[in-house]
Design a protein around this motif. Structure first.
Motif, PDB file in Angstrom:
ATOM      1  N   VAL A  84       0.852  -1.198   0.000  1.00  0.00           N
ATOM      2  CA  VAL A  84       0.000   0.000   0.000  1.00  0.00           C
ATOM      3  C   VAL A  84       0.885   1.245   0.000  1.00  0.00           C
ATOM      4  O   VAL A  84       0.663   2.177  -0.778  1.00  0.00           O
ATOM      5  N   LEU A  85       1.907   1.270   0.863  1.00  0.00           N
ATOM      6  CA  LEU A  85       2.843   2.400   0.896  1.00  0.00           C
ATOM      7  C   LEU A  85       3.565   2.552  -0.439  1.00  0.00           C
ATOM      8  O   LEU A  85       3.726   3.658  -0.951  1.00  0.00           O
ATOM      9  N   LYS A  86       4.004   1.425  -0.989  1.00  0.00           N
ATOM     10  CA  LYS A  86       4.724   1.436  -2.265  1.00  0.00           C
ATOM     11  C   LYS A  86       3.863   2.069  -3.361  1.00  0.00           C
ATOM     12  O   LYS A  86       4.323   2.929  -4.102  1.00  0.00           O
ATOM     13  N   LEU A  87       2.600   1.662  -3.433  1.00  0.00           N
ATOM     14  CA  LEU A  87       1.698   2.222  -4.448  1.00  0.00           C
ATOM     15  C   LEU A  87       1.392   3.688  -4.185  1.00  0.00           C
ATOM     16  O   LEU A  87       1.267   4.485  -5.118  1.00  0.00           O
ATOM     17  N   SER A  88       1.277   4.074  -2.920  1.00  0.00           N
ATOM     18  CA  SER A  88       0.944   5.461  -2.605  1.00  0.00           C
ATOM     19  C   SER A  88       2.107   6.405  -2.883  1.00  0.00           C
ATOM     20  O   SER A  88       1.910   7.605  -3.030  1.00  0.00           O
ATOM     21  N   LYS A  89       3.329   5.903  -2.967  1.00  0.00           N
ATOM     22  CA  LYS A  89       4.513   6.734  -3.221  1.00  0.00           C
ATOM     23  C   LYS A  89       4.919   6.752  -4.687  1.00  0.00           C
ATOM     24  O   LYS A  89       5.918   7.363  -5.044  1.00  0.00           O
ATOM     25  N   LYS A  90       4.148   6.107  -5.539  1.00  0.00           N
ATOM     26  CA  LYS A  90       4.450   6.066  -6.977  1.00  0.00           C
ATOM     27  C   LYS A  90       4.494   7.495  -7.530  1.00  0.00           C
ATOM     28  O   LYS A  90       3.576   8.281  -7.344  1.00  0.00           O
ATOM     29  N   GLY A  91       5.607   7.846  -8.180  1.00  0.00           N
ATOM     30  CA  GLY A  91       5.751   9.155  -8.808  1.00  0.00           C
ATOM     31  C   GLY A  91       6.108  10.278  -7.850  1.00  0.00           C
ATOM     32  O   GLY A  91       6.236  11.425  -8.258  1.00  0.00           O
ATOM     33  N   LYS A  92       6.321   9.976  -6.578  1.00  0.00           N
ATOM     34  CA  LYS A  92       6.682  10.998  -5.591  1.00  0.00           C
ATOM     35  C   LYS A  92       8.103  10.750  -5.103  1.00  0.00           C
ATOM     36  O   LYS A  92       8.565   9.619  -5.043  1.00  0.00           O
ATOM     37  N   THR A  93       8.781  11.830  -4.750  1.00  0.00           N
ATOM     38  CA  THR A  93      10.143  11.715  -4.242  1.00  0.00           C
ATOM     39  C   THR A  93      10.122  11.102  -2.843  1.00  0.00           C
ATOM     40  O   THR A  93       9.286  11.451  -2.021  1.00  0.00           O
ATOM     41  N   LEU A  94      11.059  10.190  -2.608  1.00  0.00           N
ATOM     42  CA  LEU A  94      11.143   9.526  -1.311  1.00  0.00           C
ATOM     43  C   LEU A  94      12.613   9.295  -0.962  1.00  0.00           C
ATOM     44  O   LEU A  94      13.413   8.972  -1.838  1.00  0.00           O
ATOM     45  N   MET A  95      12.939   9.483   0.321  1.00  0.00           N
ATOM     46  CA  MET A  95      14.309   9.259   0.770  1.00  0.00           C
ATOM     47  C   MET A  95      14.379   8.022   1.655  1.00  0.00           C
ATOM     48  O   MET A  95      13.486   7.785   2.460  1.00  0.00           O
ATOM     49  N   ALA A  96      15.447   7.264   1.486  1.00  0.00           N
ATOM     50  CA  ALA A  96      15.725   6.114   2.347  1.00  0.00           C
ATOM     51  C   ALA A  96      17.100   6.349   2.975  1.00  0.00           C
ATOM     52  O   ALA A  96      18.037   6.764   2.299  1.00  0.00           O
ATOM     53  N   PHE A  97      17.186   6.112   4.270  1.00  0.00           N
ATOM     54  CA  PHE A  97      18.457   6.241   4.980  1.00  0.00           C
ATOM     55  C   PHE A  97      19.099   4.861   5.061  1.00  0.00           C
ATOM     56  O   PHE A  97      18.455   3.902   5.463  1.00  0.00           O
ATOM     57  N   VAL A  98      20.357   4.787   4.678  1.00  0.00           N
ATOM     58  CA  VAL A  98      21.068   3.511   4.640  1.00  0.00           C
ATOM     59  C   VAL A  98      22.310   3.632   5.512  1.00  0.00           C
ATOM     60  O   VAL A  98      23.134   4.532   5.318  1.00  0.00           O
ATOM     61  N   SER A  99      22.426   2.714   6.482  1.00  0.00           N
ATOM     62  CA  SER A  99      23.590   2.696   7.377  1.00  0.00           C
ATOM     63  C   SER A  99      24.506   1.539   7.009  1.00  0.00           C
ATOM     64  O   SER A  99      24.044   0.446   6.703  1.00  0.00           O
ATOM     65  N   VAL A 100      25.823   1.806   7.060  1.00  0.00           N
ATOM     66  CA  VAL A 100      26.836   0.806   6.747  1.00  0.00           C
ATOM     67  C   VAL A 100      27.375   0.266   8.069  1.00  0.00           C
ATOM     68  O   VAL A 100      27.643   1.011   9.011  1.00  0.00           O
ATOM     69  N   ASP A 101      27.547  -1.038   8.140  1.00  0.00           N
ATOM     70  CA  ASP A 101      27.971  -1.735   9.360  1.00  0.00           C
ATOM     71  C   ASP A 101      29.495  -1.739   9.495  1.00  0.00           C
ATOM     72  O   ASP A 101      30.215  -1.442   8.548  1.00  0.00           O
TER      73      ASP A 101
END
Length: 182
Positions: A84-101
């Motif tokens: 549901v979240l994936k479909l609702s964010k279609k065509g919109k800018t989204l940021m993901a934070f990625v941490s390195v171990d």
């Protein structure tokens, strides 16, 4: 009577001279060097620009002016909130934070996340990457629905500690944090 007629001629002559001067100026302002433009010339240029401006196509508009894609609620699987979240964010800018171990240096984080970004792009998942800390980067997706596909790839990488999307943390499967919780 002669004086009266003479005054009209003078007024008419002055009017014609000023009219020709105005027309001459109007024609010549376009041939002026841009450095010699005065405020009136710039105002004319701006008015001319505004007259000829066409509206931007939909895909060139800033995100906040674009129409949101229509969601078909009948095809949504509400049992899986991620879809549901994936479909609702279609065509919109989204940021993901990625941490390195494993306590990397900033250069190591730059190298590792660069490889991850290249792998994502090879898989047609387009994102920009920004290093925000010694062990953390932001992956910015123009099409936010791609963030979850990227997350599935990233959490399987050996040095991925975690991925955060929409305030939900997804631990990497090889991270020390994940092993401690088991």
């Amino acid at each position: 009577m002669y004086n009266h007629h003479y005054n009209y001629n003078i007024i008419l002559l002055i009017f014609l001279i000023s009219l020709s001067f105005i027309n001459c100026n109007e024609k010549n302002w376009k041939q002026k060097d841009i450095r010699d433009y005065n405020d009136a010339d710039l105002e004319r240029l701006f008015d001319q620009w505004e007259e000829n401006e066409e509206p931007l196509p939909e895909d060139e508009l800033p995100e906040h002016l674009r129409k949101s894609p229509q969601l078909d609620m009948t095809k949504m699987d509400f049992s899986n909130p991620e879809n549901v979240l994936k479909l609702s964010k279609k065509g919109k800018t989204l940021m993901a934070f990625v941490s390195v171990d494993e306590m990397p240096t900033r250069d190591e984080t730059e190298t590792i996340t660069s490889l991850w970004q290249s792998s994502l792009q090879n898989n047609h998942i387009i994102c920009d990457r920004f290093i925000v800390d010694d062990n953390r980067a932001i992956f910015m997706f123009k099409d936010g629905s791609q963030a979850w596909d990227a997350k599935e790839f990233l959490i399987k990488q050996k040095r991925c500690k975690d991925v955060t999307i929409e305030n939900k943390v997804y631990p990497g499967i090889y991270s020390k944090q994940e092993k401690e919780e088991l």
